[in-house]
Scaffold this motif. Sequence first.
Motif, PDB file in Angstrom:
ATOM      1  N   LYS A 162       0.815  -1.218   0.000  1.00 11.46           N
ATOM      2  CA  LYS A 162       0.000   0.000   0.000  1.00 11.46           C
ATOM      3  C   LYS A 162       0.847   1.266   0.000  1.00 11.46           C
ATOM      4  CE  LYS A 162      -3.905  -2.164   2.106  1.00 11.46           C
ATOM      5  NZ  LYS A 162      -5.259  -1.800   1.856  1.00 11.46           N
ATOM      6  N   GLY A 163       2.158   1.120   0.156  1.00 11.66           N
ATOM      7  CA  GLY A 163       3.040   2.295   0.170  1.00 11.66           C
ATOM      8  C   GLY A 163       4.247   2.052   1.049  1.00 11.66           C
ATOM      9  N   GLU A 164       5.356   2.626   0.662  1.00 10.24           N
ATOM     10  CA  GLU A 164       6.633   2.391   1.345  1.00 10.24           C
ATOM     11  C   GLU A 164       6.598   2.722   2.838  1.00 10.24           C
ATOM     12  OE1 GLU A 164      10.459   1.208   1.895  1.00 10.24           O
ATOM     13  OE2 GLU A 164       9.315   0.973   0.050  1.00 10.24           O
ATOM     14  N   ASN A 165       5.929   3.797   3.216  1.00 11.85           N
ATOM     15  CA  ASN A 165       5.948   4.251   4.606  1.00 11.85           C
ATOM     16  C   ASN A 165       4.731   3.844   5.424  1.00 11.85           C
ATOM     17  OD1 ASN A 165       8.452   5.593   4.400  1.00 11.85           O
ATOM     18  ND2 ASN A 165       7.433   7.293   3.358  1.00 11.85           N
ATOM     19  N   LEU A 166       3.810   3.093   4.844  1.00  7.12           N
ATOM     20  CA  LEU A 166       2.598   2.731   5.579  1.00  7.12           C
ATOM     21  C   LEU A 166       2.874   1.614   6.575  1.00  7.12           C
ATOM     22  CD1 LEU A 166      -0.280   2.881   2.967  1.00  7.12           C
ATOM     23  CD2 LEU A 166       0.214   4.466   4.815  1.00  7.12           C
ATOM     24  N   ARG A 167       2.299   1.791   7.755  1.00  7.34           N
ATOM     25  CA  ARG A 167       2.403   0.798   8.813  1.00  7.34           C
ATOM     26  C   ARG A 167       1.013   0.535   9.385  1.00  7.34           C
ATOM     27  NH1 ARG A 167       6.778   0.992   6.785  1.00  7.34           N
ATOM     28  NH2 ARG A 167       8.791   1.286   7.787  1.00  7.34           N
ATOM     29  N   LYS A 168       0.779  -0.700   9.764  1.00  2.22           N
ATOM     30  CA  LYS A 168      -0.419  -1.031  10.532  1.00  2.22           C
ATOM     31  C   LYS A 168       0.031  -1.192  11.977  1.00  2.22           C
ATOM     32  CE  LYS A 168      -2.425  -5.133  10.317  1.00  2.22           C
ATOM     33  NZ  LYS A 168      -3.290  -6.265   9.938  1.00  2.22           N
ATOM     34  N   VAL A 169      -0.623  -0.493  12.862  1.00  3.92           N
ATOM     35  CA  VAL A 169      -0.327  -0.582  14.286  1.00  3.92           C
ATOM     36  C   VAL A 169      -1.552  -1.200  14.954  1.00  3.92           C
ATOM     37  CG1 VAL A 169       0.302   0.666  16.382  1.00  3.92           C
ATOM     38  CG2 VAL A 169       1.133   1.479  14.151  1.00  3.92           C
ATOM     39  N   THR A 170      -1.349  -2.376  15.513  1.00  2.00           N
ATOM     40  CA  THR A 170      -2.429  -3.084  16.202  1.00  2.00           C
ATOM     41  C   THR A 170      -2.154  -3.018  17.695  1.00  2.00           C
ATOM     42  OG1 THR A 170      -2.601  -4.594  14.317  1.00  2.00           O
ATOM     43  CG2 THR A 170      -3.670  -5.277  16.365  1.00  2.00           C
ATOM     44  N   ILE A 171      -3.129  -2.519  18.439  1.00  2.00           N
ATOM     45  CA  ILE A 171      -2.979  -2.371  19.888  1.00  2.00           C
ATOM     46  C   ILE A 171      -4.034  -3.231  20.565  1.00  2.00           C
ATOM     47  CG2 ILE A 171      -3.043  -0.778  21.843  1.00  2.00           C
ATOM     48  CD1 ILE A 171      -2.215   1.444  19.862  1.00  2.00           C
ATOM     49  N   LYS A 172      -3.555  -4.109  21.411  1.00  2.00           N
ATOM     50  CA  LYS A 172      -4.443  -4.983  22.183  1.00  2.00           C
ATOM     51  C   LYS A 172      -3.970  -4.936  23.623  1.00  2.00           C
ATOM     52  CE  LYS A 172      -6.323  -9.645  22.134  1.00  2.00           C
ATOM     53  NZ  LYS A 172      -6.323 -10.952  21.499  1.00  2.00           N
ATOM     54  N   TYR A 173      -4.906  -4.750  24.530  1.00  2.00           N
ATOM     55  CA  TYR A 173      -4.486  -4.693  25.929  1.00  2.00           C
ATOM     56  C   TYR A 173      -5.133  -5.805  26.732  1.00  2.00           C
ATOM     57  CZ  TYR A 173      -8.810  -1.977  26.664  1.00  2.00           C
ATOM     58  OH  TYR A 173     -10.108  -1.553  26.707  1.00  2.00           O
ATOM     59  N   PHE A 174      -4.429  -6.175  27.767  1.00  2.40           N
ATOM     60  CA  PHE A 174      -4.843  -7.251  28.660  1.00  2.40           C
ATOM     61  C   PHE A 174      -4.888  -6.683  30.073  1.00  2.40           C
ATOM     62  CE2 PHE A 174      -2.682  -8.902  25.007  1.00  2.40           C
ATOM     63  CZ  PHE A 174      -3.502  -9.927  24.578  1.00  2.40           C
ATOM     64  N   GLY A 175      -6.071  -6.588  30.627  1.00  2.65           N
ATOM     65  CA  GLY A 175      -6.248  -6.048  31.970  1.00  2.65           C
ATOM     66  C   GLY A 175      -7.049  -4.759  31.944  1.00  2.65           C
ATOM     67  N   ASN A 176      -7.985  -4.636  32.876  1.00  2.00           N
ATOM     68  CA  ASN A 176      -8.858  -3.462  32.958  1.00  2.00           C
ATOM     69  C   ASN A 176      -8.103  -2.167  33.205  1.00  2.00           C
ATOM     70  OD1 ASN A 176     -11.004  -5.149  32.579  1.00  2.00           O
ATOM     71  ND2 ASN A 176     -11.514  -5.298  34.749  1.00  2.00           N
ATOM     72  N   ARG A 177      -6.898  -2.252  33.762  1.00  9.35           N
ATOM     73  CA  ARG A 177      -6.136  -1.036  34.052  1.00  9.35           C
ATOM     74  C   ARG A 177      -5.889  -0.217  32.790  1.00  9.35           C
ATOM     75  NH1 ARG A 177      -1.271  -1.053  36.794  1.00  9.35           N
ATOM     76  NH2 ARG A 177      -0.584   0.709  35.570  1.00  9.35           N
ATOM     77  N   TYR A 178      -5.972  -0.872  31.614  1.00 10.30           N
ATOM     78  CA  TYR A 178      -5.688  -0.203  30.345  1.00 10.30           C
ATOM     79  C   TYR A 178      -6.949   0.231  29.593  1.00 10.30           C
ATOM     80  CZ  TYR A 178      -1.061  -2.051  31.240  1.00 10.30           C
ATOM     81  OH  TYR A 178       0.144  -2.349  31.825  1.00 10.30           O
ATOM     82  N   ASP A 179      -8.085   0.205  30.267  1.00 11.70           N
ATOM     83  CA  ASP A 179      -9.325   0.641  29.624  1.00 11.70           C
ATOM     84  C   ASP A 179      -9.227   2.075  29.106  1.00 11.70           C
ATOM     85  OD1 ASP A 179     -10.636  -1.765  29.888  1.00 11.70           O
ATOM     86  OD2 ASP A 179     -11.815  -1.160  31.639  1.00 11.70           O
TER      87      ASP A 179
END
Length: 153
Positions: A129-146
């Motif tokens: 999709k392009g040289e500089n494109l990145r997909k950043v996937t964020i997943k958290y474990f624990g309610n502290r990160y709500d």
Amino acid sequence: MEFIIDSVDNTIELGRKIGSMCKPGDIFCLTGDLGTGKTHITKGIAEGLNVQEYITSPTFNIVNEYHSGRLSLFHFDVYRVSDPDEIYEIGFDEYIFGNGVSVIEWANYIEELIPDQFVHIKLSKLPEKGENLRKVTIKYFGNRYDYLKELSI
């Protein structure tokens, strides 16, 4: 949650937003191939914490400590760690169970040492999709990160 990032500046900005929301004891585990932006997102987290020092990857030190921000930042790079005992020898538990923010690049190399509650940030190149494109996937474990539910770019 997923974000498509199109520049280094936007990668740093995403990190800055995360850093501005951080709480004492937060743990961020970064994974992704070489050159996907792990250190850039860490630089942004440091900016969001108001860290004044220049952020570099601790490739040969395992951990760099930064204490000038509103919270201390402990930046790990475990790419070259061949034995989990190396991590324990530097006081890993004191860092991650302390009152600072821990960012661990290449966290997949020490999965067995990561506590149950953490944030996983995976960075992937999108060359089709392009040289500089990145997909950043964020997943958290624990309610502290709500608080991350409010994250947007």
